[in-house]
Design an enzyme around this catalytic site. Structure first.
Site, short mmCIF file in Angstrom:
data_model
loop_
_atom_site.label_atom_id
_atom_site.label_comp_id
_atom_site.label_asym_id
_atom_site.label_seq_id
_atom_site.Cartn_x
_atom_site.Cartn_y
_atom_site.Cartn_z
N THR A 133 0.83 -1.21 0.00
CA THR A 133 0.00 0.00 0.00
C THR A 133 0.86 1.25 0.00
OG1 THR A 133 -1.50 1.32 1.37
CG2 THR A 133 -0.17 -0.28 2.53
N ASP A 134 0.30 2.35 -0.49
CA ASP A 134 1.05 3.62 -0.46
C ASP A 134 1.19 4.15 0.97
OD1 ASP A 134 -1.54 4.58 0.03
OD2 ASP A 134 -1.45 6.16 -1.50
N GLU A 135 0.43 3.56 1.92
CA GLU A 135 0.53 4.03 3.30
C GLU A 135 1.89 3.72 3.92
OE1 GLU A 135 -2.48 3.78 6.15
OE2 GLU A 135 -4.11 4.00 4.74
N TYR A 157 -1.67 -0.38 11.01
CA TYR A 157 -1.95 -1.04 9.72
C TYR A 157 -0.80 -0.82 8.76
CZ TYR A 157 -3.54 -1.26 4.87
OH TYR A 157 -3.61 -1.50 3.51
N LYS A 161 1.81 -3.54 7.18
CA LYS A 161 1.92 -3.73 5.71
C LYS A 161 3.38 -3.51 5.27
CE LYS A 161 -0.81 -4.40 2.94
NZ LYS A 161 -1.35 -5.66 2.34
N VAL A 213 -17.05 13.23 9.32
CA VAL A 213 -15.79 13.71 8.75
C VAL A 213 -14.78 13.88 9.88
CG1 VAL A 213 -14.71 15.71 7.64
CG2 VAL A 213 -16.95 14.88 6.84
P1 NAD Z 1 -10.74 -6.04 2.33
O1 NAD Z 1 -10.67 -5.78 3.78
O2 NAD Z 1 -11.95 -5.67 1.57
O3 NAD Z 1 -10.46 -7.58 2.04
C1 NAD Z 1 -9.49 -8.32 2.72
C2 NAD Z 1 -9.81 -9.79 2.50
O4 NAD Z 1 -8.78 -10.57 3.14
C3 NAD Z 1 -11.15 -10.23 3.11
O5 NAD Z 1 -11.84 -11.04 2.19
C4 NAD Z 1 -10.75 -11.05 4.33
O6 NAD Z 1 -11.67 -12.06 4.66
C5 NAD Z 1 -9.42 -11.63 3.87
N1 NAD Z 1 -8.52 -12.00 4.99
C6 NAD Z 1 -8.23 -11.24 6.07
N2 NAD Z 1 -7.38 -11.92 6.88
C7 NAD Z 1 -7.15 -13.11 6.26
C8 NAD Z 1 -6.34 -14.23 6.59
N3 NAD Z 1 -5.62 -14.26 7.73
N4 NAD Z 1 -6.31 -15.27 5.74
C9 NAD Z 1 -7.06 -15.26 4.60
N5 NAD Z 1 -7.85 -14.23 4.25
C10 NAD Z 1 -7.88 -13.17 5.07
O7 NAD Z 1 -9.45 -5.32 1.73
P2 NAD Z 1 -9.18 -4.65 0.30
O8 NAD Z 1 -9.51 -3.22 0.38
O9 NAD Z 1 -9.76 -5.51 -0.75
O10 NAD Z 1 -7.59 -4.76 0.26
C11 NAD Z 1 -6.95 -5.88 -0.37
C12 NAD Z 1 -5.45 -5.68 -0.26
O11 NAD Z 1 -5.08 -4.47 -0.92
C13 NAD Z 1 -4.93 -5.57 1.16
O12 NAD Z 1 -3.71 -6.24 1.22
C14 NAD Z 1 -4.72 -4.08 1.35
O13 NAD Z 1 -3.71 -3.84 2.30
C15 NAD Z 1 -4.32 -3.65 -0.03
N6 NAD Z 1 -4.63 -2.26 -0.42
C16 NAD Z 1 -5.90 -1.77 -0.29
C17 NAD Z 1 -6.20 -0.49 -0.74
C18 NAD Z 1 -7.58 0.10 -0.63
O14 NAD Z 1 -7.75 1.29 -0.92
N7 NAD Z 1 -8.59 -0.65 -0.27
C19 NAD Z 1 -5.17 0.29 -1.32
C20 NAD Z 1 -3.88 -0.24 -1.42
C21 NAD Z 1 -3.64 -1.52 -0.99
O1 DAU Z 2 -3.87 4.50 0.81
C1 DAU Z 2 -4.23 3.15 0.69
C2 DAU Z 2 -5.05 2.73 1.89
O2 DAU Z 2 -6.32 3.37 1.75
C3 DAU Z 2 -5.23 1.23 2.01
O3 DAU Z 2 -3.97 0.63 2.20
C4 DAU Z 2 -6.17 0.91 3.18
O4 DAU Z 2 -6.41 -0.49 3.26
C5 DAU Z 2 -7.49 1.61 2.94
O5 DAU Z 2 -8.36 1.40 4.03
C6 DAU Z 2 -7.26 3.11 2.76
O6 DAU Z 2 -6.83 3.73 4.01
P1 DAU Z 2 -7.39 5.17 4.45
O7 DAU Z 2 -7.22 5.31 5.89
O8 DAU Z 2 -6.84 6.23 3.57
O9 DAU Z 2 -8.94 4.95 4.03
P2 DAU Z 2 -10.31 5.30 4.79
O10 DAU Z 2 -11.40 5.03 3.82
O11 DAU Z 2 -10.38 4.67 6.13
O12 DAU Z 2 -10.17 6.88 4.99
C7 DAU Z 2 -10.01 7.74 3.88
C8 DAU Z 2 -9.96 9.18 4.41
O13 DAU Z 2 -11.23 9.51 4.93
C9 DAU Z 2 -8.98 9.39 5.54
O14 DAU Z 2 -8.45 10.70 5.45
C10 DAU Z 2 -9.84 9.29 6.79
C11 DAU Z 2 -11.15 9.86 6.33
N1 DAU Z 2 -12.37 9.33 6.99
C12 DAU Z 2 -12.58 8.00 6.96
C13 DAU Z 2 -13.69 7.43 7.54
C14 DAU Z 2 -13.91 5.93 7.53
C15 DAU Z 2 -13.29 10.18 7.58
O15 DAU Z 2 -13.12 11.42 7.58
N2 DAU Z 2 -14.40 9.63 8.15
C16 DAU Z 2 -14.64 8.29 8.17
O16 DAU Z 2 -15.67 7.87 8.74
#
Ligand code: NAD
Ligand code: DAU
Length: 353
Positions: A133-135, A157, A161, A213
């Site tokens: 992730t970019d985080e 988190y 990662k 927010v």
């Molecule tokens: P998500 O939370 O929607 O899905 C995660 C999945 O992993 C779920 O189906 C869950 O059941 C499964 N899982 C969790 N723990 C497990 C384990 N121990 N064994 C097997 N399965 C398990 O997440 P997402 O948003 O689809 O993210 C997928 C991947 O992409 C993650 O690795 C996340 O870090 C990365 N990522 C997400 C974002 C984003 O914006 N959502 C951005 C960059 C990277």
């Molecule tokens: O950047 C990639 C990451 O993006 C992934 O690796 C993570 O898995 C994914 O969850 C996401 O992380 P963020 O923390 O950026 O996403 P989130 O949707 O939780 O929050 C996005 C922005 O919105 C952040 O600035 C926090 C804000 N936020 C979020 C929630 C849930 C709010 O203001 N209110 C909220 O209720």
């Protein structure tokens, strides 16, 4: 057989495939590469949803295994089947949950990656993509991170990662495993569990609930449509000679939380009065931004979904698929919501309303 044909006809193992991005990846592979074989391995945590994959259940060339990437015996048995392409999406993914309970994040996002890598070391695979992730770069106050920027994760988190990211690299450097690491920005699109910003705000607005927010609402993310992320992963599979490398994936589409809230409210014709500024997330990163030039130059990939179109289509999807998200906004969701958002107005409607 050329590389593209190998991808199109290959055997895929998609861990975490029942989640948001993983299930969109599976959907793309099933549609574009009907001759490919796909195994999904997923623990089905609260974020894993069989409904995301129900269209594929029982179809030829697809199978689902319920299990944990932290289970060495299961990973060993699974990888012994032989896979060309292993993509690890499995992770604990919600930053707010990692603040309240970091242990499970360390376990899955570090130890789980180790367990999977060990099984790949034993049985081999054509390529292993670790979805990072970019985080991992931490807060980026100016410009955009390139792949050689220092890793400065600031929440449990992101730090977990970063551990998985560097562990995957170490299996390339030390054992020669064909590992590629990707660091994508914030995804949006269909099938995203409604605890993340866009599906939470869209579904709350549809229910006339507040949009909470954090702090000023000025925190910026680079929003990418999930299909663009999926296409980037396929482009990397189709590219030779990328083992041991890291690739950023972003869309150059910075929006802050208030801009996102505004888009959603406008799309649904809901009033600004639904916006509620609440206590900020601890350690809330102000901005993320990645430079994806390397990916573009090496694979020819470009983001294709314009944000205006992508967000409108996504909000419409949540509007039209209440039957998908309504059951998710129940028990475990409300338990977390009430704990995390206890600072909302006492009048805020809860699960019983
Ligand atoms: P998500 O939370 O929607 O899905 C995660 C999945 O992993 C779920 O189906 C869950 O059941 C499964 N899982 C969790 N723990 C497990 C384990 N121990 N064994 C097997 N399965 C398990 O997440 P997402 O948003 O689809 O993210 C997928 C991947 O992409 C993650 O690795 C996340 O870090 C990365 N990522 C997400 C974002 C984003 O914006 N959502 C951005 C960059 C990277
Ligand atoms: O950047 C990639 C990451 O993006 C992934 O690796 C993570 O898995 C994914 O969850 C996401 O992380 P963020 O923390 O950026 O996403 P989130 O949707 O939780 O929050 C996005 C922005 O919105 C952040 O600035 C926090 C804000 N936020 C979020 C929630 C849930 C709010 O203001 N209110 C909220 O209720």
């Amino acid at each position: 057989m050329d590389r593209q044909a190998k991808v199109a006809t290959g055997r895929f193992l998609v861990t975490g495939g029942a989640g948001f991005i993983g299930s969109n990846f599976v959907r793309y592979v099933r549609e574009q590469f009907p001759a490919a074989q796909v195994t999904v391995l997923d623990k089905l945590t609260y974020a894993g949803n069989p409904a995301n994959l129900e269209a594929f259940a029982g179809t030829p060339g697809y199978d689902f295994v319920r299990g944990d990437i932290c289970d060495p015996q299961l990973m060993n048995e699974l990888l012994a089947r032989g896979y060309d392409w292993v993509l690890n999406f499995a992770a604990e993914t919600h930053v707010d949950r990692s603040i309240g309970d970091p242990g499970q994040f360390v376990h899955t996002d570090v130890y789980g990656v180790y367990t999977l890598l060990e099984a790949v070391k034993t049985h081999g695979a054509g390529r292993f993509i670790q979805i990072s992730t970019d985080e991992v770069y931490g807060e980026v106050l100016a410009d955009a991170s390139r792949e050689d920027a220092p890793l400065m994760p600031r929440n449990p988190y992101a730090a977990s990662k970063a551990g998985g990211d560097r562990l995957a690299y170490s299996y390339f450097a030390t054992f020669g495993l064909p590992v590629v690491i990707t660091r994508c920005s914030n995804n949006y699109g269909p099938y995203q569990y409604p605890e993340k910003l866009i599906p939470l705000f869209a579904t709350n607005a549809l229910e006339d609930r507040k949009l909470p927010v954090y702090g000023s609402g000025k925190n910026c993310r680079d929003w990418i449509h999930v299909n663009d992320h999926v296409r980037a992963l396929v482009a990397l599979l189709e590219t030779d000679g990328v083992e041991g490398e890291v690739f950023n994936i972003g869309a150059y589409n910075e929006k802050d939380v208030l801009q996102i809230a505004d888009r959603i409210l406008r799309a649904l014709d809901k009033p600004d009065s639904l916006i509620a500024h609440v206590v900020d997330r601890p350690g809330h990163d102000r901005r993320y931004a990645v430079d994806s030039t390397k990916l573009e130059q090496r694979t020819g990939w470009r983001p294709a979904v314009a944000f205006d179109d992508g967000i409108a289509e996504t909000v419409r999807w949540y509007q039209e698929n209440e039957a998908w998200w309504q059951p998710l906004k129940s028990g475990v969701f409300w338990e977390f919501y009430q704990k995390n958002y206890k600072f909302l107005d006492p009048g805020e409607p809860g699960p019983e309303s």
